[in-house]
Design an enzyme around this catalytic site. Structure first.
Site, PDB file in Angstrom:
ATOM      1  N   GLY A  33      46.045   1.720 103.435  1.00  0.00           N
ATOM      2  CA  GLY A  33      46.024   0.757 102.341  1.00  0.00           C
ATOM      3  C   GLY A  33      47.166  -0.227 102.533  1.00  0.00           C
ATOM      4  O   GLY A  33      47.781  -0.718 101.607  1.00  0.00           O
TER       5      GLY A  33
ATOM      6  N   TYR B 147      40.181   4.356  86.503  1.00  0.00           N
ATOM      7  CA  TYR B 147      41.398   4.322  87.325  1.00  0.00           C
ATOM      8  C   TYR B 147      42.407   5.339  86.789  1.00  0.00           C
ATOM      9  O   TYR B 147      42.953   6.149  87.540  1.00  0.00           O
ATOM     10  CB  TYR B 147      41.990   2.914  87.271  1.00  0.00           C
ATOM     11  CG  TYR B 147      43.360   2.752  87.860  1.00  0.00           C
ATOM     12  CD1 TYR B 147      44.463   2.513  87.031  1.00  0.00           C
ATOM     13  CD2 TYR B 147      43.574   2.798  89.233  1.00  0.00           C
ATOM     14  CE1 TYR B 147      45.733   2.341  87.566  1.00  0.00           C
ATOM     15  CE2 TYR B 147      44.847   2.621  89.768  1.00  0.00           C
ATOM     16  CZ  TYR B 147      45.915   2.394  88.918  1.00  0.00           C
ATOM     17  OH  TYR B 147      47.173   2.204  89.445  1.00  0.00           O
TER      18      TYR B 147
ATOM     19  N   ILE C 226      41.071  -1.292 105.587  1.00  0.00           N
ATOM     20  CA  ILE C 226      39.647  -1.458 105.908  1.00  0.00           C
ATOM     21  C   ILE C 226      39.369  -2.815 106.548  1.00  0.00           C
ATOM     22  O   ILE C 226      38.363  -2.995 107.238  1.00  0.00           O
ATOM     23  CB  ILE C 226      38.792  -1.257 104.634  1.00  0.00           C
ATOM     24  CG1 ILE C 226      37.320  -1.062 104.996  1.00  0.00           C
ATOM     25  CG2 ILE C 226      39.001  -2.389 103.645  1.00  0.00           C
ATOM     26  CD1 ILE C 226      36.491  -0.472 103.880  1.00  0.00           C
TER      27      ILE C 226
HETATM   28  C1  VAH Z   1      46.973  -1.917  87.236  1.00  0.00           C
HETATM   29  N1  VAH Z   1      48.880  -2.658  88.545  1.00  0.00           N
HETATM   30  O1  VAH Z   1      47.179  -2.848  86.493  1.00  0.00           O
HETATM   31  C2  VAH Z   1      48.091  -1.503  88.179  1.00  0.00           C
HETATM   32  C3  VAH Z   1      49.008  -0.474  87.546  1.00  0.00           C
HETATM   33  C4  VAH Z   1      50.303   0.193  85.500  1.00  0.00           C
HETATM   34  C5  VAH Z   1      49.380  -0.808  86.116  1.00  0.00           C
HETATM   35  O2  VAH Z   1      48.491   0.793  87.657  1.00  0.00           O
HETATM   36  O3  VAH Z   1      45.927  -1.338  87.228  1.00  0.00           O
END
Ligand code: VAH
Length: 315
Positions: free
Chosen positions: A6, A140, A33
């Site tokens: 990455g 996420y 990638i």
């Molecule tokens: C995001 N920059 O905005 C990342 C981070 C705390 C934010 O995990 O998803």
């Protein structure tokens, strides 16, 4: 040999530069990638690989036999909500492939980034502690929470020395961020210099924990250099940085660019993501275990960003 997976990303590219300085360019293998981004191109070995293709990773492990691996490949919060299944697949299986290969190839140390996104609506908003209710409601966020569980599991079960930091929003100028919710705090500097005005997708009083990239990189290397016996957290360390709102950042920019104006978009989907996150973080464990000290406040961060972007942007 140190492998950075990455390497083209906002953090990955800066880690490659810092690790080349620390270990020598020939000892750092950058991988991503796609072909290398400008910030790291032609500075050392580079290998194309896809974290979802374990064989492509295995080939690099066989070729270089890395003693340290930094896995920075991920899909961030905003893009993750547009592509939830890909975000889960890449963030989870990419990590598990690397953890398995690290055990198989007896890698000495592994770094993997978590995020303050692992906290959710019911986590304490101020000085969020290392341990508390964590109900992240972005793919996420819960992929990072699950990833922390996997890291702790591989340390306990296989003795793998994997270390992690829950990064706040990161601000840098060398490589653009990729699809996060805190990206406004990078875009604002580009626009302040290029157009003199910026429309924030987060509301004026949305306070978030943020950090200048140089502090984040220094924290990462401090964590990785700390003696094994000092590491008491094998999920991921809270790291706080500075908390500010778009309004406060604009006020800091105006000290150097008085005519700068900030406007606000409304009902951007990233607002709900930001509202689910803490406003400030308690990073006592980082201070105690590996002597963490922040160096960039909002004033110094703003000066550094404007100075460096002026030199690097075609204005
Ligand atoms: C995001 N920059 O905005 C990342 C981070 C705390 C934010 O995990 O998803």
């Amino acid at each position: 040999k140190v492998l950075v997976i990455g390497a083209n990303g906002q953090i990955g590219s800066e880690l490659v530069l810092a690790l080349r300085k620390k270990h020598g360019a020939d000892h750092v293998i950058a991988s991503d990638i796609n072909a290398p981004v400008d910030a790291i191109r032609n500075g050392g070995p580079f290998e194309i690989a896809n974290v979802l293709d374990k064989n492509s990773l295995q080939h690099i492990f066989e070729l270089y036999r890395p003693t340290q691996v930094y896995l920075l490949a991920a899909i961030l919060s905003a893009v993750g909500e547009q592509k939830p299944k890909l975000a889960w697949d890449l963030n989870m299986n990419g990590l598990i492939h690397v953890l398995d290969l690290a055990v198989e190839f007896e890698v000495k140390k592994v770094f993997w980034p978590s995020s303050i996104a692992v906290f959710g609506p019911h986590s304490p908003k101020q000085n969020t502690p290392q341990y508390c209710v964590m109900d992240p409601n972005t793919v996420y966020g819960f992929s990072k929470l699950a990833g922390e569980r996997w890291c702790e599991y591989y340390h306990a079960k296989y003795g793998l020395d994997v270390r992690s930091i829950r990064y706040p929003g990161l601000i840098s100028w060398k490589t653009n961020p990729g699809g996060g919710t805190t990206d406004y705090a990078v875009h604002i500097f580009h626009e302040a210099l290029q157009s003199g005005t910026y429309q924030s997708f987060l509301s004026a009083n949305t306070a978030l924990p943020m950090m200048y990239m140089d502090d984040a990189i220094r924290a990462t290397l401090s964590l990785m250099d700390a003696p094994d016996e000092c590491i008491t957290i094998r999920s991921s360390y809270n790291l706080g940085g500075i908390s500010f709102t778009p309004e406060a950042l604009a006020a800091e920019i105006k000290k150097q660019i008085p005519e700068f104006t900030l406007t606000y978009a409304d009902n951007d989907p990233r607002q709900a993501i930001a509202d689910s996150w803490p406003q400030s973080i308690d990073d006592t464990y980082a201070k105690t275990d590996w002597d963490w000290k922040l160096e960039y406040d909002i004033e110094r961060l703003t000066s550094e960003m404007l100075k460096n972007l002026k030199n690097s942007l075609v204005l």
